[in-house]
Design an enzyme around this catalytic site. Sequence first.
Site, short mmCIF file in Angstrom:
data_model
loop_
_atom_site.label_atom_id
_atom_site.label_comp_id
_atom_site.label_asym_id
_atom_site.label_seq_id
_atom_site.Cartn_x
_atom_site.Cartn_y
_atom_site.Cartn_z
N GLY A 283 0.79 -1.23 0.00
CA GLY A 283 0.00 0.00 0.00
C GLY A 283 0.81 1.27 0.00
O GLY A 283 0.26 2.36 0.19
N GLU A 325 4.89 -5.97 0.90
CA GLU A 325 4.41 -6.30 -0.44
C GLU A 325 4.19 -5.05 -1.30
O GLU A 325 3.07 -4.71 -1.66
CB GLU A 325 3.10 -7.09 -0.35
CG GLU A 325 3.21 -8.39 0.44
CD GLU A 325 1.85 -9.01 0.71
OE1 GLU A 325 0.81 -8.35 0.45
OE2 GLU A 325 1.81 -10.16 1.19
N PRO A 326 5.24 -4.33 -1.67
CA PRO A 326 5.05 -3.20 -2.58
C PRO A 326 4.76 -3.68 -3.99
O PRO A 326 5.34 -4.65 -4.47
CB PRO A 326 6.39 -2.46 -2.51
CG PRO A 326 7.37 -3.55 -2.20
CD PRO A 326 6.65 -4.51 -1.30
N ARG A 328 2.60 -1.11 -6.49
CA ARG A 328 2.50 0.21 -7.10
C ARG A 328 3.81 0.98 -6.99
O ARG A 328 4.23 1.64 -7.94
CB ARG A 328 1.38 0.99 -6.40
CG ARG A 328 1.15 2.39 -6.93
CD ARG A 328 0.41 3.26 -5.91
NE ARG A 328 -0.71 2.59 -5.31
CZ ARG A 328 -1.97 2.69 -5.69
NH1 ARG A 328 -2.25 3.45 -6.72
NH2 ARG A 328 -2.93 2.06 -5.07
N ARG A 369 -9.01 4.25 -13.29
CA ARG A 369 -8.86 4.69 -11.90
C ARG A 369 -9.50 6.05 -11.64
O ARG A 369 -10.05 6.28 -10.56
CB ARG A 369 -7.37 4.73 -11.50
CG ARG A 369 -6.72 3.35 -11.47
CD ARG A 369 -5.29 3.42 -10.93
NE ARG A 369 -5.28 3.76 -9.51
CZ ARG A 369 -4.88 4.91 -9.02
NH1 ARG A 369 -4.46 5.89 -9.84
NH2 ARG A 369 -4.90 5.14 -7.73
N TYR A 373 -12.38 5.79 -8.71
CA TYR A 373 -12.33 6.43 -7.39
C TYR A 373 -11.66 7.79 -7.40
O TYR A 373 -10.96 8.18 -6.46
CB TYR A 373 -11.69 5.53 -6.33
CG TYR A 373 -10.56 4.64 -6.77
CD1 TYR A 373 -9.32 5.13 -7.09
CD2 TYR A 373 -10.76 3.27 -6.82
CE1 TYR A 373 -8.29 4.30 -7.47
CE2 TYR A 373 -9.73 2.42 -7.19
CZ TYR A 373 -8.50 2.93 -7.51
OH TYR A 373 -7.48 2.10 -7.90
N CYS A 400 -18.04 6.32 -24.75
CA CYS A 400 -19.39 6.90 -24.68
C CYS A 400 -19.84 7.00 -23.23
O CYS A 400 -20.82 6.37 -22.81
CB CYS A 400 -20.36 6.05 -25.50
SG CYS A 400 -21.94 6.85 -25.78
N TYR A 430 -2.12 -0.73 -11.90
CA TYR A 430 -3.58 -0.79 -11.92
C TYR A 430 -4.21 -0.14 -13.15
O TYR A 430 -5.41 0.10 -13.16
CB TYR A 430 -4.18 -0.20 -10.64
CG TYR A 430 -3.67 -0.89 -9.41
CD1 TYR A 430 -4.11 -2.16 -9.07
CD2 TYR A 430 -2.70 -0.30 -8.61
CE1 TYR A 430 -3.60 -2.82 -7.96
CE2 TYR A 430 -2.19 -0.95 -7.49
CZ TYR A 430 -2.65 -2.21 -7.17
OH TYR A 430 -2.15 -2.87 -6.09
#
Length: 472
Positions: A283, A325-326, A328, A369, A373, A400, A430
């Site tokens: 994260g 756990e990287p 990104r 993305r 969000y 569209c 992502y």
Amino acid sequence: MRAHEAGSLHADGYGGPGWLAVPDDVDELVRPLWARTVHRGEDGALVVGGVSVSALAAEHGTPAYVVDEEDLRARAREWVQAFDEAFADLCGGADVYYAGKAFLCTAVARWVREEGMLLETCTGGELAVGLRAGTDPARMALHGNNKSDAEVERALAAGVGRLVVDSRQEVDRVADVARRLGVRAPVLLRVTVGVEAHTHSYIATAHEDQKFGVPLAGGEAARAAAAVLARPELELRGLHSHIGSQIFDVEGFEVAARRLLRLHAQVQREHGVVLPEVDLGGGFGIAYTTQHTPRPPRELAQGIARVVAAACEAEGIAVPRVSVEPGRAVVGPSTFTLYTAGTTKDVVLDGGGARRYLAVDGGMSDNVRTALYGADYSATLASRRSAAAPVLTRVVGKHCESGDIVVLDEFMAGDVGAGDLVAVPGTGAYCRSLASQYNHVPRPPVVAVCGGSSRVLVRRETEEDLLALDVG
């Protein structure tokens, strides 16, 4: 500011979000957003890995995800070295897993392996990619909140190093598969530690009201740990926590580590079992725009090491082997998406503000993305320099949907128009993983660049690919 009934975008004099400054030089690259070899060449076009984006567009077309191999490898090494050094005196080092969900293909799986990382997967498909890439199964993990029996069986048959058990029901399901195969399954128990990460609710994963893990509250996680220990087909290797994504501070990890290690100590006291591992998840955030200030891996590793050491001392236990756990943070900044600009439209907002809409030849099918969000991105004119004044611009796609937005707000050169190349940095994580074929738009290729040459890692889909799936 005086409120407007239609929202802040319509307020008097709206000039973009507060963090977005009008640039002095619209061609200048904000360095934290870009891979380390990216720069402007003599003709003003972006160059990555020694190759101009103009040459990349001519050879591979647009849109395309462009990966700086040197940058990705360097980031992987930095994470491994930082955590190994920070935990060397505490527990002999640390294990750094690459979170494959960020982006995974066989080449990237090989790269991170060669730089010392282990591989974390969360579906049978990701597991298949890791195995195809030649990753040692013992250096792989399988996550997932609803793993099928087939996925569990494949992982155990391959000899995967650990399965992360996500629920009380899954304890018995994994044990039953292990018994059928005649193996002992190494498992970690995922615990929801009740930490509310400062991020979007869709990517905050350690508060109790969500689908992941076994809650610490009410003793439920302790009972789940006892259930694992009661099944001889399972080997409880340790506990796992993941508090969310795009996190920039150590404080959330501090609370999570204290709570997780308290349970670790409880298991040791009540069952006489010393669990060898604890996984604090990933994260770790990256810079998508100037509002983001990620910490370097070394600083994060040293801060987390201090937290773990203090928590273990408080509980009177030895420091277990720590893993993180990287995903990104390794692949995200290494990649930008290259588009070709199309139409432009100038829209006058209520109160006198204005925004330009710049449409590109991709959109939410290659980067959902922003629509999913509200993620923020940056963008720049990539094929040349410009002397034009900056204009508040919204980069949108060809789909569209009114929500088909790639970059919500950016100041871009006022003369950007049809045929220009536009680059959006920070799209390694992502974007291809979440890509779709919405409106039957084929997904872009992933192109690696290094040492003055480029090669395709994942080829561009074609209309023939789309039609091949339609068997009706």
